[in-house]
Design an enzyme around this catalytic site. Structure first.
Site, PDB file in Angstrom:
ATOM      1  N   HIS A   1       0.805  -1.235   0.000  1.00 31.98           N
ATOM      2  CA  HIS A   1       0.000   0.000   0.000  1.00 31.98           C
ATOM      3  C   HIS A   1       0.833   1.279   0.000  1.00 31.98           C
ATOM      4  O   HIS A   1       0.528   2.244   0.707  1.00 31.98           O
ATOM      5  CB  HIS A   1      -0.970  -0.003   1.173  1.00 31.98           C
ATOM      6  CG  HIS A   1      -2.032  -1.060   1.098  1.00 31.98           C
ATOM      7  ND1 HIS A   1      -2.546  -1.520  -0.098  1.00 31.98           N
ATOM      8  CD2 HIS A   1      -2.678  -1.757   2.079  1.00 31.98           C
ATOM      9  CE1 HIS A   1      -3.475  -2.444   0.140  1.00 31.98           C
ATOM     10  NE2 HIS A   1      -3.559  -2.616   1.449  1.00 31.98           N
TER      11      HIS A   1
ATOM     12  N   HIS B   1      -9.710   1.608   0.692  1.00 30.14           N
ATOM     13  CA  HIS B   1      -9.583   0.442   1.575  1.00 30.14           C
ATOM     14  C   HIS B   1     -10.644   0.469   2.683  1.00 30.14           C
ATOM     15  O   HIS B   1     -10.340   0.206   3.847  1.00 30.14           O
ATOM     16  CB  HIS B   1      -8.183   0.411   2.177  1.00 30.14           C
ATOM     17  CG  HIS B   1      -7.695  -0.961   2.553  1.00 30.14           C
ATOM     18  ND1 HIS B   1      -8.338  -1.753   3.481  1.00 30.14           N
ATOM     19  CD2 HIS B   1      -6.630  -1.683   2.112  1.00 30.14           C
ATOM     20  CE1 HIS B   1      -7.685  -2.890   3.615  1.00 30.14           C
ATOM     21  NE2 HIS B   1      -6.642  -2.876   2.789  1.00 30.14           N
ATOM     22  N   SER B   2     -11.880   0.752   2.322  1.00 28.09           N
ATOM     23  CA  SER B   2     -12.953   0.724   3.313  1.00 28.09           C
ATOM     24  C   SER B   2     -13.270  -0.711   3.721  1.00 28.09           C
ATOM     25  O   SER B   2     -13.309  -1.622   2.885  1.00 28.09           O
ATOM     26  CB  SER B   2     -14.215   1.383   2.759  1.00 28.09           C
ATOM     27  OG  SER B   2     -14.072   2.782   2.705  1.00 28.09           O
TER      28      SER B   2
ATOM     29  N   GLN C   1      -9.717  -6.800  -5.198  1.00 25.22           N
ATOM     30  CA  GLN C   1      -9.163  -7.593  -4.102  1.00 25.22           C
ATOM     31  C   GLN C   1     -10.262  -7.786  -3.063  1.00 25.22           C
ATOM     32  O   GLN C   1     -10.729  -6.828  -2.457  1.00 25.22           O
ATOM     33  CB  GLN C   1      -7.959  -6.888  -3.479  1.00 25.22           C
ATOM     34  CG  GLN C   1      -7.214  -7.714  -2.433  1.00 25.22           C
ATOM     35  CD  GLN C   1      -6.093  -8.552  -3.024  1.00 25.22           C
ATOM     36  OE1 GLN C   1      -5.871  -8.541  -4.240  1.00 25.22           O
ATOM     37  NE2 GLN C   1      -5.373  -9.262  -2.179  1.00 25.22           N
TER      38      GLN C   1
ATOM     39  N   GLU D   1     -11.562  -4.019  -2.815  1.00 28.82           N
ATOM     40  CA  GLU D   1     -10.593  -3.016  -3.249  1.00 28.82           C
ATOM     41  C   GLU D   1     -10.413  -3.120  -4.763  1.00 28.82           C
ATOM     42  O   GLU D   1      -9.706  -4.003  -5.254  1.00 28.82           O
ATOM     43  CB  GLU D   1      -9.263  -3.231  -2.540  1.00 28.82           C
ATOM     44  CG  GLU D   1      -9.359  -3.268  -1.023  1.00 28.82           C
ATOM     45  CD  GLU D   1      -8.156  -3.942  -0.390  1.00 28.82           C
ATOM     46  OE1 GLU D   1      -7.016  -3.472  -0.629  1.00 28.82           O
ATOM     47  OE2 GLU D   1      -8.346  -4.943   0.328  1.00 28.82           O
TER      48      GLU D   1
END
Length: 344
Positions: free
Chosen positions: A106, A175-176, A281, A309
């Site tokens: 990330h 990225h929740s 993802q 994601e």
């Protein structure tokens, strides 16, 4: 379009002030903070009219400053993993700091999620901008990044754009962590998930794709029909889902497509995701362990949420057979993702 307001959310010593933007429609309320473009909350109604916040996070700024799990954040310059933190661009090798076993995750030690973005209101939303200097976290080129959130009805749209003055890898996503029963609910075992794809990427023991693109047929990764997350997790080796599902092939034309749907029968809430990205993802919060105190003092444990994601395939910068991960001078990186919230 949504009503848009903003208010102060605190200050980070040495970095500056953080603002909170509130997007409110008749169906959904979304809060976004300028640290990391973070989605702080998403409040939606269930089938009986009950309103819950369905994303994990923190009540205050301090939680997000120290957060190690990217709650709600835009991650970059390169989302997901780069093997050994190493890649070659135009004949030059670059070595990044590793922060996830032997790999870079990330964006590195201080990725886009830890930076305060500039912001301005737009119709129905907010536009956030960031200038990432040449050499930032070891990446080449100065990148101008822009993320625009707009809310219309029950759909939250995320538009990602970027330009660079040198060739550089880039891969932006949000990225929740979602729990459609409401954040703080212990698990998502009673959620039904479907992902519209024919193939996925197997990974090695450090979560780097092996390079194989494997059909989902006959595997626990076949989510083309709705599957109960709890039941499907029992069929998987390892701690859970943390895999890329392939939505398009390398060289396919840019185009938006529906990719995933999650349904929580008890509340009736539905999340549908569409994107122009070549992959998504699916992650089932395998590494949350209850040690983080979230909103309202909630303890977020393993499998307490899921992430979808939308992004390029992991480690694409090191795999010539994967979709192109490079942004070149004069080009524009542009992708769109939509989250639609409803009841079923």
């Amino acid at each position: 379009m949504a009503q848009v307001t903003r208010e102060p959310f605190g200050e980070i010593p040495g970095q500056g002030r953080v603002e909170k933007w509130i997007l409110q429609s008749a169906h959904v309320a979304v809060e976004i903070i300028t640290l990391g473009c973070i989605i702080k909350s998403v409040k939606t109604k269930g089938k009986y009219g009950q309103v819950d916040d369905i994303v994990l996070g923190y009540d205050n700024l301090e939680g997000y400053v120290s957060d190690p799990r990217y709650f709600g954040a835009v991650v970059g310059r390169v989302a997901n993993r780069i093997a050994q933190g190493r890649f070659v661009v135009e004949g030059r090798e670059y070595q990044l700091a590793v922060n996830n076993g032997p790999n870079t995750l990330h964006g590195g030690l201080r990725g886009f999620n830890k930076v305060i973005w500039a912001s301005e209101g737009v119709e129905g939303g907010v536009r956030l901008t960031l200038s990432s200097p040449d050499g930032d976290q070891g990446y080449p080129g100065e990148v101008q990044a822009q993320v625009t959130y707009t809310l219309q009805g029950n759909t939250l749209t995320l538009l990602y754009q970027a330009q660079s003055n040198r060739t550089t890898p880039i891969n932006l996503t949000n990225h929740s962590y979602f729990n459609l029963a409401g954040q703080g609910t212990p698990d998502v075992y009673d959620h039904e998930v479907s992902i519209s794809t024919q193939s996925f990427l197997p990974v090695d023991d450090t979560s780097i794709p092996t390079g194989e693109v494997r059909p989902v047929d006959g595997t626990p990764f076949d989510l083309r029909r709705p599957a109960l997350i709890g039941s499907r997790l029992k069929e998987l080796p390892g701690p859970g889902f943390d895999h890329n599902f392939c939505l398009s092939a390398p060289g396919d034309p840019w185009g938006e497509k529906a990719c995933a749907r999650v349904f929580h029968p008890a509340s009736g809430r539905v999340l549908e995701v569409s994107t122009s990205q070549p992959g998504v993802q699916f992650y089932t919060a395998n590494f949350l362990d209850g040690s983080l105190a979230g909103k309202g003092g909630a303890c977020y444990g393993k499998h307490s949420s899921f992430c979808l994601e939308t992004q390029n395939w992991p480690d694409a910068v090191n795999k010539a057979s994967f979709p192109d991960a490079l942004l070149r001078p004069g080009e524009e990186y542009r992708h769109v993702t939509r989250f639609t919230f409803s009841t079923g």
